[in-house]
Enzyme design. Structure first.
Site, PDB file in Angstrom:
ATOM      1  CB  ALA A  43      34.095  42.836  35.087  1.00 19.44           C
ATOM      2  N   GLY A  72      33.871  44.374  30.123  1.00 21.00           N
ATOM      3  CA  GLY A  72      33.647  45.711  30.679  1.00 21.00           C
ATOM      4  C   GLY A  72      34.497  46.773  30.002  1.00 21.00           C
ATOM      5  CD  GLU A  89      29.746  45.399  29.328  1.00 17.59           C
ATOM      6  OE1 GLU A  89      30.574  45.152  30.221  1.00 17.59           O
ATOM      7  OE2 GLU A  89      28.595  44.942  29.321  1.00 17.59           O
TER       8      GLU A  89
HETATM    9  N1  COA Z   1      40.087  40.158  35.587  1.00 19.64           N
HETATM   10  C1  COA Z   1      41.057  39.946  36.487  1.00 19.64           C
HETATM   11  N2  COA Z   1      42.343  39.750  36.135  1.00 19.64           N
HETATM   12  C2  COA Z   1      42.639  39.768  34.828  1.00 19.64           C
HETATM   13  C3  COA Z   1      41.674  39.982  33.838  1.00 19.64           C
HETATM   14  C4  COA Z   1      40.345  40.192  34.259  1.00 19.64           C
HETATM   15  N3  COA Z   1      39.343  40.435  33.404  1.00 19.64           N
HETATM   16  N4  COA Z   1      42.260  39.930  32.627  1.00 19.64           N
HETATM   17  C5  COA Z   1      43.574  39.706  32.862  1.00 19.64           C
HETATM   18  N5  COA Z   1      43.804  39.611  34.184  1.00 19.64           N
HETATM   19  C6  COA Z   1      45.086  39.356  34.879  1.00 19.64           C
HETATM   20  C7  COA Z   1      45.511  37.909  34.753  1.00 19.64           C
HETATM   21  O1  COA Z   1      44.864  37.115  35.717  1.00 19.64           O
HETATM   22  C8  COA Z   1      46.994  38.040  34.980  1.00 19.64           C
HETATM   23  O2  COA Z   1      47.223  38.211  36.363  1.00 19.64           O
HETATM   24  P1  COA Z   1      48.433  37.395  37.075  1.00 19.64           P
HETATM   25  O3  COA Z   1      49.665  37.867  36.375  1.00 19.64           O
HETATM   26  O4  COA Z   1      48.347  37.815  38.498  1.00 19.64           O
HETATM   27  O5  COA Z   1      48.143  35.952  36.829  1.00 19.64           O
HETATM   28  C9  COA Z   1      47.323  39.374  34.314  1.00 19.64           C
HETATM   29  O6  COA Z   1      46.098  40.103  34.237  1.00 19.64           O
HETATM   30  C10 COA Z   1      47.858  39.207  32.902  1.00 19.64           C
HETATM   31  O7  COA Z   1      46.901  38.456  32.169  1.00 19.64           O
HETATM   32  P2  COA Z   1      47.297  37.151  31.329  1.00 19.64           P
HETATM   33  O8  COA Z   1      46.069  36.344  31.142  1.00 19.64           O
HETATM   34  O9  COA Z   1      48.487  36.482  31.919  1.00 19.64           O
HETATM   35  O10 COA Z   1      47.738  37.831  29.946  1.00 19.64           O
HETATM   36  P3  COA Z   1      47.704  37.158  28.504  1.00 19.64           P
HETATM   37  O11 COA Z   1      48.423  38.113  27.611  1.00 19.64           O
HETATM   38  O12 COA Z   1      48.133  35.762  28.545  1.00 19.64           O
HETATM   39  O13 COA Z   1      46.134  37.165  28.086  1.00 19.64           O
HETATM   40  C11 COA Z   1      43.935  38.107  27.862  1.00 19.64           C
HETATM   41  C12 COA Z   1      45.451  38.375  27.908  1.00 19.64           C
HETATM   42  C13 COA Z   1      43.230  39.468  27.831  1.00 19.64           C
HETATM   43  C14 COA Z   1      43.596  37.326  26.602  1.00 19.64           C
HETATM   44  C15 COA Z   1      43.510  37.298  29.113  1.00 19.64           C
HETATM   45  O14 COA Z   1      44.056  37.934  30.250  1.00 19.64           O
HETATM   46  C16 COA Z   1      42.025  37.206  29.287  1.00 19.64           C
HETATM   47  O15 COA Z   1      41.379  36.441  28.608  1.00 19.64           O
HETATM   48  N6  COA Z   1      41.459  37.991  30.245  1.00 19.64           N
HETATM   49  C17 COA Z   1      40.062  37.938  30.559  1.00 19.64           C
HETATM   50  C18 COA Z   1      39.231  38.635  29.503  1.00 19.64           C
HETATM   51  C19 COA Z   1      37.752  38.515  29.832  1.00 19.64           C
HETATM   52  O16 COA Z   1      37.191  37.452  29.772  1.00 19.64           O
HETATM   53  N7  COA Z   1      37.120  39.663  30.163  1.00 19.64           N
HETATM   54  C20 COA Z   1      35.731  39.718  30.472  1.00 19.64           C
HETATM   55  C21 COA Z   1      35.502  39.512  31.920  1.00 19.64           C
HETATM   56  S1  COA Z   1      33.772  39.447  32.305  1.00 19.64           S
END
Ligand code: COA
Length: 261
Positions: A66, A111, A114
């Site tokens: 999400a 999500g 999910e």
């Molecule tokens: N919601 C909103 N934005 C998200 C996102 C999410 N769930 N997951 C990734 N993004 C965005 C990041 O903010 C980033 O945006 P930006 O370039 O404008 O800063 C872009 O996507 C790339 O993500 P980034 O974190 O830089 O990539 P990464 O390869 O370093 O890490 C993940 C990848 C998936 C490990 C990391 O993005 C992450 O932990 N995301 C959240 C996962 C999560 O907790 N999901 C459950 C949500 S309830």
């Protein structure tokens, strides 16, 4: 024409691609609005589609969860509405009377995991990663993670994954039964998913939709109640032209050509 979701159809198989690669296909309220409109159209009687593939655009993610940024300023009421929006999508995916395969290339977190679990089954590539990391954000899964993960992997494993927020790779996902098959790359995965859906396409659409309904309806019911649903589904096949054709074709030693009604 939608922008957050690409839709392509070939040979009766529709591929829905979540298309927000710069945010790793994170699920925003706007994206849910687009996805809902598409799923409602796919449900219309007579819509010419016999199988659906749900996937994500880009090399990194199926869906990274999400939209965390969108959730930052939400009130409890808005949070509840967002959960309801996501749950409506998972319910629509489950209610589609045709097979739906999630094809996961990269992250399927929160999500993302999910939505994948609301599909009939999951294929993934070797680089896929799954997890329910909500507790690391002070949140809980809200699009069915607490409910559906244990159906795939059993309650003990689901609790461990949800309480720790731990990510698992494709190999572990296969071992614990979260995914059906692992592929070397996205092209091989999508080709296999299309192939399976084409195999389903030669079977009775009425029977497949009744099987899907029966399997989904069995959750939360006693064995006796679920068997009643199954018996009723069997009865309904006797009202269908598909059953007439399937049985007659067997007797006449020829392949069945199902009318789909
Ligand atoms: N919601 C909103 N934005 C998200 C996102 C999410 N769930 N997951 C990734 N993004 C965005 C990041 O903010 C980033 O945006 P930006 O370039 O404008 O800063 C872009 O996507 C790339 O993500 P980034 O974190 O830089 O990539 P990464 O390869 O370093 O890490 C993940 C990848 C998936 C490990 C990391 O993005 C992450 O932990 N995301 C959240 C996962 C999560 O907790 N999901 C459950 C949500 S309830």
């Amino acid at each position: 024409m939608t922008t957050l979701i690409q839709q392509t159809s070939v040979n009766g198989v529709t591929t829905l691609t979540i298309n927000r690669p710069d945010k790793l296909n994170a699920l925003s309220p706007e994206l849910f609005v687009e996805l809902k409109a598409i799923l409602l159209r796919l449900q219309e009687p007579g819509f010419p589609v016999r199988g659906v593939i749900l996937t994500g655009s880009g090399e990194k993610a199926f869906i990274a969860g999400a939209d965390i940024a969108a959730m930052q300023q939400m009130s409890p009421e808005e949070g509840e509405r967002f959960a309801a929006q996501g749950q409506e999508i998972t319910a629509l995916l489950e209610a589609l009377p045709i097979p739906v395969i999630a094809c996961v290339n990269g992250y399927a977190l929160g999500g993302g995991c999910e939505l994948a679990m609301a599909c009939d089954f999951i294929y993934c590539t070797e680089r896929a990663q799954f997890g329910q990391p909500e507790v690391s954000l002070g949140l809980t899964p809200c699009f069915g993670g607490c409910v559906r993960l244990s159906r795939f992997v059993g309650a003990g494993r689901a609790r461990e994954l949800i309480y720790t927020g731990r990510r698992i790779d494709a190999g572990e996902a296969l071992r614990i039964g979260l995914v059906n098959r692992v592929f070397s790359d996205a092209d091989a995965m999508l080709a296999a998913a299309r192939d399976i859906l084409l195999q389903c396409k030669s079977q009775s659409p009425v029977a497949i939709s009744l099987c899907k309904h029966t399997i989904n309806a069995s959750y939360g019911r006693t064995t006796d109640e679920a068997l009643e649903v199954e018996k009723n589904a069997f009865r309904r096949t006797f009202e269908s032209a598909d059953k007439q054709e399937g049985v007659q074709a067997f007797v006449e030693k020829r392949p069945a050509v199902f009318p789909g009604r």
